[in-house]
Scaffold this motif. Structure first.
Motif, mmCIF file in Angstrom:
data_model
loop_
_atom_site.group_PDB
_atom_site.id
_atom_site.type_symbol
_atom_site.label_atom_id
_atom_site.label_comp_id
_atom_site.label_asym_id
_atom_site.label_seq_id
_atom_site.Cartn_x
_atom_site.Cartn_y
_atom_site.Cartn_z
ATOM 1 N N ALA A 29 -19.511 -2.442 -7.553
ATOM 2 C CA ALA A 29 -18.663 -2.541 -6.498
ATOM 3 C C ALA A 29 -17.251 -2.116 -6.675
ATOM 4 C CB ALA A 29 -18.703 -4.171 -6.275
ATOM 5 N N ALA A 30 -16.778 -2.356 -7.716
ATOM 6 C CA ALA A 30 -15.330 -1.842 -7.987
ATOM 7 C C ALA A 30 -15.381 -0.362 -8.042
ATOM 8 C CB ALA A 30 -14.956 -2.511 -9.274
ATOM 9 N N ALA A 31 -16.253 0.273 -8.546
ATOM 10 C CA ALA A 31 -16.209 1.887 -8.744
ATOM 11 C C ALA A 31 -16.645 2.076 -7.162
ATOM 12 C CB ALA A 31 -17.482 2.314 -9.512
ATOM 13 N N LEU A 32 -17.319 1.680 -6.500
ATOM 14 C CA LEU A 32 -17.599 2.057 -5.200
ATOM 15 C C LEU A 32 -16.460 1.832 -4.290
ATOM 16 C CD1 LEU A 32 -21.253 0.709 -4.757
ATOM 17 C CD2 LEU A 32 -20.757 3.175 -4.619
ATOM 18 N N ALA A 33 -15.747 0.757 -4.458
ATOM 19 C CA ALA A 33 -14.584 0.424 -3.318
ATOM 20 C C ALA A 33 -13.566 1.338 -3.541
ATOM 21 C CB ALA A 33 -14.254 -0.956 -3.664
ATOM 22 N N SER A 34 -13.216 1.736 -5.018
ATOM 23 C CA SER A 34 -12.069 2.510 -5.393
ATOM 24 C C SER A 34 -12.846 4.267 -5.310
ATOM 25 C CB SER A 34 -11.714 2.185 -6.815
ATOM 26 O OG SER A 34 -12.607 2.770 -7.728
ATOM 27 N N SER A 78 -12.554 -14.310 -7.139
ATOM 28 C CA SER A 78 -11.212 -13.521 -7.883
ATOM 29 C C SER A 78 -11.805 -12.343 -7.977
ATOM 30 C CB SER A 78 -11.020 -14.269 -9.347
ATOM 31 O OG SER A 78 -10.857 -15.630 -9.130
ATOM 32 N N ALA A 79 -13.072 -12.049 -8.376
ATOM 33 C CA ALA A 79 -13.526 -10.713 -8.668
ATOM 34 C C ALA A 79 -13.592 -9.912 -7.529
ATOM 35 C CB ALA A 79 -14.946 -10.639 -9.286
ATOM 36 N N ALA A 80 -13.833 -10.649 -6.407
ATOM 37 C CA ALA A 80 -13.899 -10.033 -5.049
ATOM 38 C C ALA A 80 -12.503 -9.298 -4.710
ATOM 39 C CB ALA A 80 -14.354 -10.792 -4.016
ATOM 40 N N LEU A 81 -11.379 -10.411 -4.915
ATOM 41 C CA LEU A 81 -10.026 -9.905 -4.721
ATOM 42 C C LEU A 81 -9.496 -8.851 -5.604
ATOM 43 C CD1 LEU A 81 -8.372 -13.425 -4.479
ATOM 44 C CD2 LEU A 81 -9.364 -11.813 -2.584
ATOM 45 N N VAL A 82 -10.014 -8.600 -6.821
ATOM 46 C CA VAL A 82 -9.592 -7.441 -7.575
ATOM 47 C C VAL A 82 -10.362 -6.105 -6.889
ATOM 48 C CG1 VAL A 82 -10.297 -6.265 -9.931
ATOM 49 C CG2 VAL A 82 -9.650 -8.747 -9.638
ATOM 50 N N ILE A 83 -11.497 -6.200 -6.408
ATOM 51 C CA ILE A 83 -12.447 -5.065 -5.717
ATOM 52 C C ILE A 83 -11.305 -4.722 -4.453
ATOM 53 C CG2 ILE A 83 -14.177 -4.233 -4.447
ATOM 54 C CD1 ILE A 83 -15.937 -6.300 -6.566
ATOM 55 N N ALA A 84 -10.933 -5.741 -3.843
ATOM 56 C CA ALA A 84 -10.103 -5.498 -2.724
ATOM 57 C C ALA A 84 -8.951 -4.834 -3.002
ATOM 58 C CB ALA A 84 -10.010 -6.703 -1.797
ATOM 59 N N ALA A 85 -8.261 -5.180 -3.954
ATOM 60 C CA ALA A 85 -6.986 -4.847 -4.610
ATOM 61 C C ALA A 85 -7.065 -3.458 -4.756
ATOM 62 C CB ALA A 85 -6.414 -5.552 -5.720
ATOM 63 N N LEU A 86 -8.032 -2.794 -5.341
ATOM 64 C CA LEU A 86 -8.405 -1.464 -5.826
ATOM 65 C C LEU A 86 -8.617 -0.591 -4.671
ATOM 66 C CD1 LEU A 86 -11.009 -2.221 -8.734
ATOM 67 C CD2 LEU A 86 -8.678 -1.290 -9.010
ATOM 68 N N ALA A 87 -9.195 -1.043 -3.494
ATOM 69 C CA ALA A 87 -9.399 -0.180 -2.304
ATOM 70 C C ALA A 87 -7.914 -0.383 -1.402
ATOM 71 C CB ALA A 87 -10.425 -0.771 -1.799
ATOM 72 N N ALA A 88 -7.146 -1.246 -1.740
ATOM 73 C CA ALA A 88 -6.118 -1.387 -0.670
ATOM 74 C C ALA A 88 -4.894 -0.428 -1.153
ATOM 75 C CB ALA A 88 -5.596 -2.818 -0.906
ATOM 76 N N SER A 89 -4.076 -0.258 -0.088
ATOM 77 C CA SER A 89 -2.774 0.576 -0.326
ATOM 78 C C SER A 89 -1.625 -0.296 -0.889
ATOM 79 C CB SER A 89 -2.368 1.403 0.649
ATOM 80 O OG SER A 89 -2.244 0.447 1.881
ATOM 81 N N GLY A 90 -0.870 -0.029 -1.650
ATOM 82 C CA GLY A 90 0.087 -0.886 -2.062
ATOM 83 C C GLY A 90 -0.174 -1.705 -3.377
ATOM 84 N N GLN A 91 0.693 -2.672 -3.525
ATOM 85 C CA GLN A 91 0.512 -3.664 -4.677
ATOM 86 C C GLN A 91 -0.163 -5.080 -4.092
ATOM 87 O OE1 GLN A 91 3.176 -3.745 -8.323
ATOM 88 N NE2 GLN A 91 3.701 -5.695 -7.229
ATOM 89 N N THR A 92 -1.367 -5.438 -4.986
ATOM 90 C CA THR A 92 -1.477 -6.601 -4.896
ATOM 91 C C THR A 92 -1.304 -7.582 -6.126
ATOM 92 O OG1 THR A 92 -3.481 -5.984 -3.550
ATOM 93 C CG2 THR A 92 -3.420 -8.062 -4.715
ATOM 94 N N GLN A 93 -0.738 -8.855 -5.689
ATOM 95 C CA GLN A 93 -0.612 -9.805 -6.853
ATOM 96 C C GLN A 93 -1.653 -10.983 -6.813
ATOM 97 O OE1 GLN A 93 3.298 -11.276 -7.686
ATOM 98 N NE2 GLN A 93 2.959 -11.857 -9.680
ATOM 99 N N ILE A 94 -2.525 -10.989 -7.664
ATOM 100 C CA ILE A 94 -3.483 -12.073 -7.756
ATOM 101 C C ILE A 94 -2.873 -13.331 -8.567
ATOM 102 C CG2 ILE A 94 -6.011 -12.610 -8.182
ATOM 103 C CD1 ILE A 94 -6.623 -9.510 -7.895
ATOM 104 N N HIS A 95 -2.712 -14.404 -7.987
ATOM 105 C CA HIS A 95 -2.273 -15.325 -8.882
ATOM 106 C C HIS A 95 -3.512 -16.425 -9.244
ATOM 107 C CE1 HIS A 95 1.799 -15.183 -7.674
ATOM 108 N NE2 HIS A 95 1.579 -14.587 -6.523
#
Ligand code: EPU
Length: 424
Positions: free
Chosen positions: A243-248, A377-394
């Motif tokens: 999923a991470a490879a596809l999203a990015s 949390s894994a879903a948020l990493v995937i979304a962060a990879l696809a997003a523009s800008g910086q994500t901070q996952i707490h």
């Protein structure tokens, strides 16, 4: 608590190796209590859940060591039958001590694990299974108290409202291996992690047939011995990297992705017209440079259905599909903590009962967000990879529970990722 900073918009490229399966190895630590001989586990992932489990088994009296990366040795010459609240509350999965303690000690006192963020997680089926094996079970002071002196084989139907139970099946199998007579578990969990546990038990001398199918037959033996066992690769980690490879929009070879255990997930990705190439029985390649992700309808179910442990990751991916996806959760209907966090990143996602409705394609933008359980949390990493800008996952201790070296693996694939240590 550490957080993870991810700068999105970078394509993942390269190779990643899947670690050993968390949900296979945790009950294997418990299984080592079934013998006074040494058990050696290999390909064990480096996870906080594994370290907790090792600590718990050690507190119960076993000698536990980690002589080299991925290798754990457990020798349980002495075992206490009491698993106290202070230990069990650290990790829900420690309920899998119940079966081995009943088998080895003929009595057990295991604290009830309590609530869980992904929803109600009852243990009625575990208790039903032990009662069927002729154990006397009481709930006292927050503990499951079992007198297993008269334990014997039986026919057990082990299904509930949500289907089979993974850890419940592990518990009943591990109790029955040392119970006189024959036990047949109907509606047993078919998850590959149960089959892997049974492979280890058979090497220890257990008589088990049908592991990995809904009917497991166990013929009790008087004693088990030590063994050496290599833990299967983690199919959920494999799916997460896909999923991470596809999203990015990356190009990634996922080594250790076993096609035979990913059927339902591969089917969803095929329906979404994802560019997946099965390279071998143990590796999958994704080249997602240019493709149009189609929306899907998907429902989680017990194995061989779509794993609930990949539901959140699919939701994150489908924010990038053109159209409306409906993802329905049939195992844990409340397991949607990722939904509001994905919405904070710009996803058009809402909940309708046990379903997430995702209208794609949306541009995601980085934001400070909160991890709430492992797969969310894994879903948020995937979304962060696809997003523009910086994500901070707490609160990424959730990720560290289940993903071995996630930041190092992401960085090796070219992701811009940084772990921020926070002494608080
Ligand atoms: N259930 C009952 N009664 C029981 C036991 C379970 O009603 O006595 C219900 C649960 O509430 C749920 C369904 O049956 O609706 C399935 O639960 P199951 O017992 O199979 O879950 P588990 O064994 O507690 C394991 C994994 C989970 C994974 C589930 C489902 C381990 C350590 N945990 O939990 O993994 O989601 O199976 O596949 O193996 C994770 O890795 O993130 C995780 C949560």
């Amino acid at each position: 608590m550490d957080s993870l900073l991810i700068k999105g918009g970078v394509r993942l490229e390269g190779e990643v190796s899947v670690s050993g399966a968390k949900n296979a190895c945790l009950p294997m630590f418990a299984a080592a209590l079934l013998t006074d001989e040494k058990c050696v586990l290999k390909n064990v992932p480096d996870l906080s859940d594994v370290r907790f489990m090792a600590e718990i088994v050690g507190e119960l009296g076993a000698e536990v060591s980690n002589p080299s990366k991925g290798v754990w040795e457990i020798c349980a010459k002495e075992v206490s039958h009491i698993a106290p609240y202070e230990l069990v509350r650290k990790m829900r999965a420690s309920i899998c001590l119940l079966g081995p303690l009943c088998a080895r000690m003929r009595r057990a006192e295991v604290s009830l694990p309590g609530g869980c963020v992904i929803g109600a997680r009852p243990v009625d089926l575990h208790i039903k299974g032990l009662k069927a094996l002729n154990c006397a079970v009481e709930i006292e002071r927050g503990y499951i108290v079992v007198d297993a002196r008269k334990m014997r084989g039986a026919n057990i139907y082990l299904g509930g409202r949500f289907g089979s139970t993974v850890t419940g099946t592990a518990n009943v199998v591990m109790a029955a291996v040392l119970a006189p007579g024959t036990t047949v578990i109907e509606n047993a969990a078919c998850e590959p992690e149960i089959a892997d546990l049974c492979r280890m038990l058979v090497k220890m001398g257990a008589l088990i047939e049908g592991a990995g199918t809904p009917a497991i037959t166990i013929t009790g033996v008087p004693k088990l011995g030590g063994t050496e066992h290599s833990v299967m690769p983690d199919r959920i980690e494999a799916g997460t990297w896909m999923a991470a490879a596809l999203a990015s929009r990356g190009k990634v070879l996922i080594k250790g992705a076993q096609k035979k255990y990913l059927g339902s997930f591969l089917d969803i990705l095929e329906r979404a017209e994802c560019p997946i190439e099965i390279k071998s029985a143990n590796s999958i390649y994704i080249d997602a440079g240019s493709f149009k992700l189609k929306p899907v309808e998907a429902i989680t179910l017990p194995y061989p259905g779509l794993p609930t442990d990949l539901q959140a990751q699919i939701c994150a991916l489908m924010t990038q599909a053109d159209g409306i996806s409906i993802i329905t959760e049939r195992i844990y209907p409340e397991r949607f903590m990722h939904v509001p966090e994905l919405a904070r990143m710009g996803a058009n996602i809402s909940r309708e009962g046990p379903s997430a409705i995702i209208c794609g394609k949306t541009k995601l933008s980085g934001a400070p967000i909160m991890a709430s359980d492992l797969r969310a949390s894994a879903a948020l990493v995937i979304a962060a990879l696809a997003a523009s800008g910086q994500t901070q996952i707490h609160r990424i201790y959730h990720l560290d529970r289940g993903y071995d070296s996630i930041d190092a693996k992401l960085a090796a694939l070219g992701a811009k990722v940084e772990r921020v240590k926070n002494p608080g």
